[in-house]
Write a protein that holds these residues in place. Structure first.
Motif, PDB file in Angstrom:
ATOM      1  N   ALA A 133      32.007  48.692  38.454  1.00 20.96           N
ATOM      2  CA  ALA A 133      32.097  49.512  37.253  1.00 20.96           C
ATOM      3  C   ALA A 133      32.165  49.058  36.037  1.00 20.96           C
ATOM      4  N   LEU A 134      33.527  47.830  35.975  1.00 20.43           N
ATOM      5  CA  LEU A 134      33.861  47.324  34.663  1.00 20.43           C
ATOM      6  C   LEU A 134      32.779  46.436  34.176  1.00 20.43           C
ATOM      7  N   ALA A 135      32.051  45.785  35.123  1.00 21.52           N
ATOM      8  CA  ALA A 135      30.906  44.831  34.640  1.00 21.52           C
ATOM      9  C   ALA A 135      29.721  45.746  34.359  1.00 21.52           C
ATOM     10  N   GLU A 136      29.327  46.878  34.828  1.00 23.50           N
ATOM     11  CA  GLU A 136      28.427  47.643  34.404  1.00 23.50           C
ATOM     12  C   GLU A 136      28.444  48.227  32.801  1.00 23.50           C
ATOM     13  N   ALA A 137      29.859  48.327  32.625  1.00 28.01           N
ATOM     14  CA  ALA A 137      29.982  48.864  31.297  1.00 28.01           C
ATOM     15  C   ALA A 137      30.106  47.693  30.070  1.00 28.01           C
ATOM     16  N   GLY A 138      29.845  46.599  30.823  1.00 30.41           N
ATOM     17  CA  GLY A 138      29.478  45.298  29.795  1.00 30.41           C
ATOM     18  C   GLY A 138      30.937  44.603  29.502  1.00 30.41           C
ATOM     19  N   THR A 139      31.895  44.974  30.140  1.00 25.51           N
ATOM     20  CA  THR A 139      33.504  44.062  30.168  1.00 25.51           C
ATOM     21  C   THR A 139      33.064  42.975  30.927  1.00 25.51           C
ATOM     22  N   VAL A 140      34.164  42.015  30.952  1.00 22.63           N
ATOM     23  CA  VAL A 140      34.200  41.004  31.732  1.00 22.63           C
ATOM     24  C   VAL A 140      35.624  41.125  32.689  1.00 22.63           C
ATOM     25  N   PRO A 141      35.074  41.546  33.957  1.00 23.80           N
ATOM     26  CA  PRO A 141      36.345  41.796  34.591  1.00 23.80           C
ATOM     27  C   PRO A 141      36.693  40.170  35.394  1.00 23.80           C
ATOM     28  N   LEU A 142      38.267  39.953  35.374  1.00 20.17           N
ATOM     29  CA  LEU A 142      38.648  38.930  35.926  1.00 20.17           C
ATOM     30  C   LEU A 142      39.506  39.318  37.201  1.00 20.17           C
ATOM     31  N   LEU A 143      39.207  38.761  38.352  1.00 19.25           N
ATOM     32  CA  LEU A 143      40.254  38.959  39.467  1.00 19.25           C
ATOM     33  C   LEU A 143      41.397  37.893  39.219  1.00 19.25           C
ATOM     34  N   VAL A 144      42.614  38.490  39.355  1.00 17.33           N
ATOM     35  CA  VAL A 144      43.920  38.052  39.192  1.00 17.33           C
ATOM     36  C   VAL A 144      44.822  38.183  40.501  1.00 17.33           C
ATOM     37  N   ALA A 145      45.052  37.062  41.111  1.00 16.09           N
ATOM     38  CA  ALA A 145      45.324  37.145  42.561  1.00 16.09           C
ATOM     39  C   ALA A 145      46.659  36.501  42.520  1.00 16.09           C
ATOM     40  N   PRO A 146      47.515  36.508  43.616  1.00 15.83           N
ATOM     41  CA  PRO A 146      48.753  35.586  43.709  1.00 15.83           C
ATOM     42  C   PRO A 146      48.355  34.116  43.746  1.00 15.83           C
ATOM     43  N   ARG A 147      47.293  33.852  44.524  1.00 16.82           N
ATOM     44  CA  ARG A 147      47.041  32.273  44.482  1.00 16.82           C
ATOM     45  C   ARG A 147      45.627  32.074  44.251  1.00 16.82           C
ATOM     46  N   GLY A 148      45.169  30.787  44.327  1.00 19.46           N
ATOM     47  CA  GLY A 148      43.710  30.503  43.760  1.00 19.46           C
ATOM     48  C   GLY A 148      43.025  30.588  45.259  1.00 19.46           C
ATOM     49  N   GLY A 149      41.494  30.524  45.159  1.00 18.35           N
ATOM     50  CA  GLY A 149      40.726  30.454  46.288  1.00 18.35           C
ATOM     51  C   GLY A 149      40.388  31.879  46.673  1.00 18.35           C
ATOM     52  N   PRO A 150      39.843  32.107  47.905  1.00 15.96           N
ATOM     53  CA  PRO A 150      39.410  33.183  48.410  1.00 15.96           C
ATOM     54  C   PRO A 150      40.471  34.319  48.235  1.00 15.96           C
ATOM     55  N   VAL A 151      40.194  35.435  47.666  1.00 17.28           N
ATOM     56  CA  VAL A 151      41.332  36.582  47.723  1.00 17.28           C
ATOM     57  C   VAL A 151      41.628  37.062  49.135  1.00 17.28           C
ATOM     58  N   TRP A 152      40.422  37.345  50.031  1.00 13.44           N
ATOM     59  CA  TRP A 152      40.532  38.020  51.165  1.00 13.44           C
ATOM     60  C   TRP A 152      39.927  36.945  52.231  1.00 13.44           C
ATOM     61  N   PRO A 153      40.636  36.662  53.358  1.00  9.94           N
ATOM     62  CA  PRO A 153      40.243  35.682  54.342  1.00  9.94           C
ATOM     63  C   PRO A 153      38.365  35.502  54.616  1.00  9.94           C
ATOM     64  N   ASP A 154      37.897  36.879  54.703  1.00  5.84           N
ATOM     65  CA  ASP A 154      36.676  36.979  55.062  1.00  5.84           C
ATOM     66  C   ASP A 154      35.666  37.288  54.044  1.00  5.84           C
ATOM     67  N   ARG A 155      35.840  37.280  52.971  1.00  4.69           N
ATOM     68  CA  ARG A 155      35.191  37.671  51.708  1.00  4.69           C
ATOM     69  C   ARG A 155      34.843  36.683  51.041  1.00  4.69           C
ATOM     70  N   ALA A 156      33.982  36.723  50.129  1.00  5.31           N
ATOM     71  CA  ALA A 156      33.449  35.511  49.132  1.00  5.31           C
ATOM     72  C   ALA A 156      34.147  35.568  47.790  1.00  5.31           C
ATOM     73  N   GLU A 157      34.709  36.856  47.515  1.00  2.00           N
ATOM     74  CA  GLU A 157      35.261  36.949  46.126  1.00  2.00           C
ATOM     75  C   GLU A 157      36.491  35.774  45.982  1.00  2.00           C
ATOM     76  N   VAL A 158      36.720  35.111  44.791  1.00  7.15           N
ATOM     77  CA  VAL A 158      37.641  34.109  44.598  1.00  7.15           C
ATOM     78  C   VAL A 158      38.439  34.500  43.266  1.00  7.15           C
ATOM     79  N   ALA A 159      39.618  34.251  43.430  1.00  7.22           N
ATOM     80  CA  ALA A 159      40.415  34.756  42.113  1.00  7.22           C
ATOM     81  C   ALA A 159      40.141  33.856  40.958  1.00  7.22           C
ATOM     82  N   HIS A 160      39.821  34.456  39.908  1.00  2.73           N
ATOM     83  CA  HIS A 160      39.481  34.049  38.817  1.00  2.73           C
ATOM     84  C   HIS A 160      40.625  33.331  37.917  1.00  2.73           C
ATOM     85  N   ARG A 161      41.759  33.877  38.118  1.00  3.13           N
ATOM     86  CA  ARG A 161      43.059  33.743  37.825  1.00  3.13           C
ATOM     87  C   ARG A 161      44.000  33.776  38.628  1.00  3.13           C
TER      88      ARG A 161
END
Ligand code: HDD
Length: 739
Positions: free
Chosen positions: A602-630
């Motif tokens: 939804a944020l990207a759709e509005a033209g903003t730049v969403p950045l995933l911030v997670a406690p550590r780098g790499g994939p955020v969830w073990p079985d999914r592709a999303e990686v932490a941007h920060r």
């Protein structure tokens, strides 16, 4: 074993051996990557306008093999030529000497002002609205003109931080078919001085102290305030510099101003006076002071990075070019405002800004030095249809800009550098000089001549020659060193600016004066500046004096009369697009990945730049592709325009925690201290905060829905409300105003 190896002495026992390390460099030659299409420099022509044989890319690196500057292929660039591997280096090693000599001379003098800057390529498209006023071809409807824009700070050195409190330069080079037009403006519509002869004074006062070369890139020191409190025509520009305009959120969100009044000439010979304005389509938006100071440490290249990143992401920044139009009378005065005084603006409410075209920046430089550093602007680069006026600041600038390039770019041929080359045919009689790169034909670079057949000929009206507008010169005037009496009013427009600000903006101005004067050592300077403030506004002066611990100032003897505010000068009160704004989306492994994905989408759709911030780098969830941007370690609040908490990470065992006394005071904190810090800062800097979840999630980070700009609930609702807050730029209600 080569002969060389045989000659090499055996290393002493215990010495480190340089056994062959695994090679990481490519081992076979390949062609270098070509520049992107939009990054091509202007098509090179000779100074006589003929196309150069070479393609633009041929002018720099080419081919697979390393060569000398004269094209001889090289066998080795890692070792100098020696008499034996432990022997002395030989003078005959031309490659060594060429490499070191060139390196020794890689730097050129930085600009004496505006040293720190960043440029971008783009295009300007005229809309034709000015076609009746000027013969300039690039302002006709639909004409596309390539441009190069350089934004800059004024005071700091080339390596200084981007976010310092300062005026910003906004210089545009239009490569028109009729020659180069440079609009060398700033992001503030007025200037510190009225006569160019004072430029060295104001710059010496604003720059560092000559004994220690500190402070860097700041006006918060004695010499600046010493000067502006004495040379009071500076007071209007100074209040702009103390306002939020001096700490822009992004180059993309700044207005630009030509400052001076220019004269347009139409094809029928009629003339008009105009002031140029650039209006950013993203609105005028600023940082807050604490943020700027943090960014100066966390990311000193903040504005430069923002410009390049947004262009490379395809979020091309745009500005509307507009003009305020005035009748060209002999007095050159509009509604009592002297149009030749560069310390005065004309309120838009009195003379609306009429749009005449759109600028889009769509290309980053291929090479910073060749483009942003070597670009040479000059207010005298004019095209038919645009002329200067007698503004005494502009008149001096007409001298200074060519003069400075002689030192900075090493000679008079700087217009032959690729970034400065006109796209129009050149047929001058300028010859030779340092760095001449043209091979001029002909034998008669003089006029009149017969030997070159009388060429080149001068043009007339039919051939679109530049018009030196015949303008009235006061009869029987004598040479004087003085300014007209109409320039004597130094305060009424500073008051106009103050009265046009909302209470929040006024508070920021009070804080800025208090901060800057608080950095002065000399109390007489502080008192004198507070005296100046009494002439702008009593409450402003009293608030600053209170902050500095000075006695309450008495009202000034000469108060400027009350003037109608100009609401157009305020940055608040409207809504603007959110394109290109960054939103930190905080997640951890316990967050629902589908909810996080919905927020990001939804944020990207509005033209903003969403950045995933997670406690550590790499994939955020073990079985999914999303990686932490920060990560919580690499992210800092100042990078984001808003934050959404999809989950609230608990303290991670062994995580590197910032010093957070509040968190430390709680026996077992429920929230990772880095998240608490992030939320604290985002809150303090009046940015929107979204919390996906219920009231208990908000409570965990010390917030509730009752707090302005804090949005709690389902993913959809949170994003919608967050975007609404972001459109207003800041959650202004969070600033406690004193009025
Ligand atoms: Fe200037 C650079 C803007 C007054 C002398 N100026 C420079 C740049 C900008 C401005 C944006 C940077 C250009 C770039 O990116 O390369 N200057 C202004 C504005 C002024 C102004 C808006 C007032 C309305 N300037 C001004 C005066 C003088 C100069 C009165 C001298 C008498 N300015 C220069 C300069 C610079 C310069 C020394 C330094 C580097 C350069 O020109 O190329 O010549």
């Amino acid at each position: 074993m080569s002969t060389d190896d045989a000659a090499r002495p055996t290393p002493p026992p215990g010495a480190p051996t340089h056994a062959a390390a695994p090679l990481e460099e490519p081992t076979s030659p390949r062609e270098p990557l070509p520049p992107k299409p939009e990054q091509q420099s202007p098509v090179p022509t000779t100074p006589t306008g003929a196309p150069l044989d070479a393609e633009p890319t041929d002018m720099a690196q080419q081919g697979a093999f390393l060569t000398t500057s004269t094209g001889t292929r090289l066998r080795d660039t890692d070792h100098s030529l020696k008499a034996g591997s432990r022997g002395p280096t030989l003078l005959e090693d031309h490659h060594l000497r060429e490499k070191i000599t060139h390196f020794d001379h890689e730097r050129i003098p930085e600009r004496v002002v505006h040293a720190r800057g960043a440029g971008a390529h783009g295009v300007f498209v005229g809309n034709g609205a000015a076609a009746d006023l000027t013969s300039a071809a690039f302002l006709r409807e639909g004409v596309e003109t390539p441009v190069f824009v350089r934004f800059s700070t004024v005071i700091g050195s080339r390596g200084s931080a981007d976010t310092v409190r300062d005026t910003r330069g906004f210089a545009t080079k239009f490569y028109t078919t009729e020659g180069v037009f440079d609009l060398v403006g700033n992001n503030m519509p007025v200037f510190f001085i009225q006569d160019g002869i004072k430029f060295p004074d104001v710059v010496h006062a604003a720059k560092w102290h000559p004994d220690r070369e500190i402070p860097q890139a700041q006006t918060a020191h004695d010499t600046f305030w010493d000067f502006v409190s004495l040379h009071t025509e500076a007071q209007h520009h100074t209040i702009w510099a103390m306002s939020d305009r001096a700490i822009p959120r992004s180059y993309r969100m700044m207005e630009g101003f030509g400052v001076h009044t220019f004269r347009l000439t139409a094809s029928d010979g009629s003339t008009t006076l105009v002031k140029f304005h650039w209006k950013p389509l993203l609105g005028v938006h600023s940082l807050v002071w604490e943020e700027t100071q943090m960014i100066a440490g966390v990311d000193p290249d903040f504005h430069r990075r923002d410009l390049y990143d947004s262009i490379e992401a395809g979020a091309y920044p745009q500005w509307e070019l507009g003009i305020q139009v005035f009748e060209d009378t002999e007095e050159q005065v509009f509604e009592g405002i002297d149009l030749l005084d560069p310390t005065k603006l004309v309120p838009e409410e009195l003379a609306p800004v009429q749009p005449i075209g759109i600028l889009t920046l769509s290309g980053t430089p291929t090479n910073f030095f060749a483009e942003s550093e070597q670009v040479a602007f000059h207010v005298g680069h004019l095209v038919p249809g645009i002329a200067v006026t007698d503004d005494p600041l502009l008149q001096t600038r007409l001298f200074s800009y060519v003069d400075t390039q002689l030192t900075r770019l090493g000679g008079p041929n700087f217009n032959q550098l690729p970034i400065n080359r006109t796209h129009a045919p050149v047929n001058d009689m300028l010859r030779d000089g340092m760095h001449q790169s043209a091979v001029h034909g002909g034998v008669a670079p003089y006029k009149p001549n017969t030997l070159d057949g009388g060429c080149p000929f001068v043009a007339g009206d039919a051939e679109n020659a530049y018009v030196d507008v015949p303008r009235a010169v006061p009869a029987k005037s004598r040479t004087v060193r003085e300014l007209p009496a109409s320039f004597d009013d130094h305060y009424s427009q500073a008051r106009l600016f103050w009265l046009s600000m909302t209470p929040v903006e006024q508070d920021h101005i009070v804080q800025a004066y208090t901060f800057e004067l608080g950095k002065c050592y000399d109390e007489t300077i502080r008192r004198r500046q507070v005296d100046c403030l009494t002439r702008i506004d009593g409450r402003l002066a009293a608030s600053v004096a209170a902050g500095l611990g000075l006695p309450e100032p008495t009202a000034a003897e000469a108060q400027p009369g009350d003037t109608a505010p100009s609401p157009a000068l305020s940055q608040l009160g409207e809504e603007w697009p959110v394109e290109g704004r960054t939103v930190g989306v905080v997640v951890d492994e316990d967050a629902d990945p589908d909810v996080a994905a919905a927020v990001v989408a939804a944020l990207a759709e509005a033209g903003t730049v969403p950045l995933l911030v997670a406690p550590r780098g790499g994939p955020v969830w073990p079985d999914r592709a999303e990686v932490a941007h920060r990560t919580l370690l690499t992210a800092r609040s100042v990078e984001f325009d808003a934050v959404v908490l999809v989950s609230v990470p608990p303290p991670a065992p062994n995580a590197l925690q910032p010093l957070d006394t509040k968190a430390a005071a709680v026996a077992t904190p429920a929230v990772d201290a880095r998240v608490s810090l992030l939320v604290d800062e985002v809150y303090r800097h009046a940015k929107a905060i979204g919390i996906v979840g219920g009231a208990d999630t908000a409570t965990a980070v010390g917030l509730s829905e009752a707090v302005p700009g804090v949005h709690v609930g389902s993913a959809d609702a949170v994003v919608e409300d967050l975007l609404a807050s972001m459109r207003r730029h800041r959650v202004w209600e969070r600033f406690a105003t004193s009025s």
